[in-house]
Design an enzyme around this catalytic site. Structure first.
Site, PDB file in Angstrom:
ATOM      1  NE  ARG A  37     -10.529  53.476  33.368  1.00  0.00           N
ATOM      2  CZ  ARG A  37     -11.392  53.331  34.376  1.00  0.00           C
ATOM      3  NH1 ARG A  37     -11.008  52.724  35.493  1.00  0.00           N
ATOM      4  NH2 ARG A  37     -12.610  53.781  34.268  1.00  0.00           N
TER       5      ARG A  37
ATOM      6  NE  ARG B 126     -15.212  49.394  35.271  1.00  0.00           N
ATOM      7  CZ  ARG B 126     -15.626  50.521  34.677  1.00  0.00           C
ATOM      8  NH1 ARG B 126     -16.851  50.985  34.894  1.00  0.00           N
ATOM      9  NH2 ARG B 126     -14.827  51.184  33.876  1.00  0.00           N
TER      10      ARG B 126
ATOM     11  NE  ARG C 297     -12.844  56.733  27.342  1.00  0.00           N
ATOM     12  CZ  ARG C 297     -13.792  56.221  28.119  1.00  0.00           C
ATOM     13  NH1 ARG C 297     -14.961  55.922  27.625  1.00  0.00           N
ATOM     14  NH2 ARG C 297     -13.567  56.038  29.408  1.00  0.00           N
TER      15      ARG C 297
HETATM   16  P1  AMP Z   1     -15.774  53.531  30.857  1.00  0.00           P
HETATM   17  O1  AMP Z   1     -16.766  52.607  31.477  1.00  0.00           O
HETATM   18  O2  AMP Z   1     -16.390  54.641  30.055  1.00  0.00           O
HETATM   19  O3  AMP Z   1     -14.743  54.030  31.830  1.00  0.00           O
HETATM   20  O4  AMP Z   1     -14.979  52.657  29.763  1.00  0.00           O
HETATM   21  C1  AMP Z   1     -14.254  51.517  30.154  1.00  0.00           C
HETATM   22  C2  AMP Z   1     -13.223  51.181  29.088  1.00  0.00           C
HETATM   23  O5  AMP Z   1     -13.876  50.879  27.843  1.00  0.00           O
HETATM   24  C3  AMP Z   1     -12.247  52.301  28.749  1.00  0.00           C
HETATM   25  O6  AMP Z   1     -11.172  52.388  29.675  1.00  0.00           O
HETATM   26  C4  AMP Z   1     -11.780  51.844  27.371  1.00  0.00           C
HETATM   27  O7  AMP Z   1     -10.893  50.741  27.463  1.00  0.00           O
HETATM   28  C5  AMP Z   1     -13.083  51.326  26.762  1.00  0.00           C
HETATM   29  N1  AMP Z   1     -13.799  52.419  26.083  1.00  0.00           N
HETATM   30  C6  AMP Z   1     -14.961  52.988  26.474  1.00  0.00           C
HETATM   31  N2  AMP Z   1     -15.320  53.952  25.623  1.00  0.00           N
HETATM   32  C7  AMP Z   1     -14.354  53.998  24.661  1.00  0.00           C
HETATM   33  C8  AMP Z   1     -14.140  54.797  23.516  1.00  0.00           C
HETATM   34  N3  AMP Z   1     -14.992  55.773  23.175  1.00  0.00           N
HETATM   35  N4  AMP Z   1     -13.036  54.562  22.770  1.00  0.00           N
HETATM   36  C9  AMP Z   1     -12.172  53.575  23.095  1.00  0.00           C
HETATM   37  N5  AMP Z   1     -12.292  52.799  24.165  1.00  0.00           N
HETATM   38  C10 AMP Z   1     -13.382  52.997  24.955  1.00  0.00           C
END
Ligand code: AMP
Length: 208
Positions: A166, A155, A88
């Site tokens: 985000r 969530r 990311r």
């Molecule tokens: P997601 O389920 O992919 O939307 O991820 C939920 C949250 O997890 C994100 O908003 C970040 O806070 C954290 N997160 C997930 N993947 C990453 C990553 N590659 N780098 C940093 N934070 C992450």
């Protein structure tokens, strides 16, 4: 085959990746899921990252990179894997290039207005993690998981303030990765506006 799913939050990375994992018989590795599991377990990692995730910010690179590096050492990734939500940031992409090779980057694209609609209506099962949507994929009974009967919840990071954060974080830190992977000839853009089964068919075609 080693695959990355790129794309803004709510673009369907998890939904499509969870179907592709069955098709290709390679593991679906979602950093978001790994972090949420740590929060649920209340282990050291979980306690450290809970407030960051709920606010919609990114977990620090060094923590995230270590989690993924360790997961990719597992035996089940030898025939390939799907990374959903990693990398990311440019630093994560650089680290990944040092410990693994990437074959394809599926880049799911979706308008912000649609993203907000999809994320704010999302409901997730507390027990099995399955996702529903109050309008698009409603559960048979409100707030109850069709599959396991678990409780459905919103969530914290699907609340509107967090969604906006985000998206900002995505445009600032993650979107630049598109250029990087395009220059490497790996980027495969996919329109994520149609119904999931149509998006899935397009992705399968690309991966053939
Ligand atoms: P997601 O389920 O992919 O939307 O991820 C939920 C949250 O997890 C994100 O908003 C970040 O806070 C954290 N997160 C997930 N993947 C990453 C990553 N590659 N780098 C940093 N934070 C992450």
């Amino acid at each position: 085959m080693n695959i990355i799913f790129l794309g803004p939050p709510g673009s369907g990375k998890g939904t499509i990746a969870s179907k592709i994992t069955k098709e290709l018989k390679i593991p679906h590795i979602s950093t978001g899921d790994l972090f949420r599991a740590a929060i649920k377990e209340e282990n050291d990692l979980g306690l450290k990252i809970k407030s960051i995730i709920e606010a919609g910010q990114l977990v620090p690179d060094e923590v995230t990179i270590e989690v993924v590096k360790r997961r990719l050492d597992d035996e089940d990734t030898k025939e390939g894997y799907i990374l959903d939500g990693f990398p990311r940031t440019p630093a994560q992409a650089e680290a990944l290039s040092k410990f693994s090779n990437i074959d394809k980057v599926i880049d799911l694209n979706l308008e912000d207005s649609e993203i907000i609609k999809r994320l704010s209506g999302r409901r997730v099962c507390r027990s099995c993690g399955n996702s529903f949507h109050i309008d698009f994929v409603p559960p048979k009974q409100a707030d109850v998981c069709d599959d396991c009967g678990g409780e459905l919840y919103t969530r914290k990071d699907d609340q509107i303030d967090s969604i906006k954060t985000r998206l900002e974080v995505y445009y600032k830190q993650t979107e630049p990765l598109k250029k990087h992977y395009a220059q490497l000839g790996l980027l495969c853009p996919v329109d994520s506006t149609p119904a999931p089964n149509l998006v899935l068919a397009n992705v399968i075609e690309i991966l053939k």
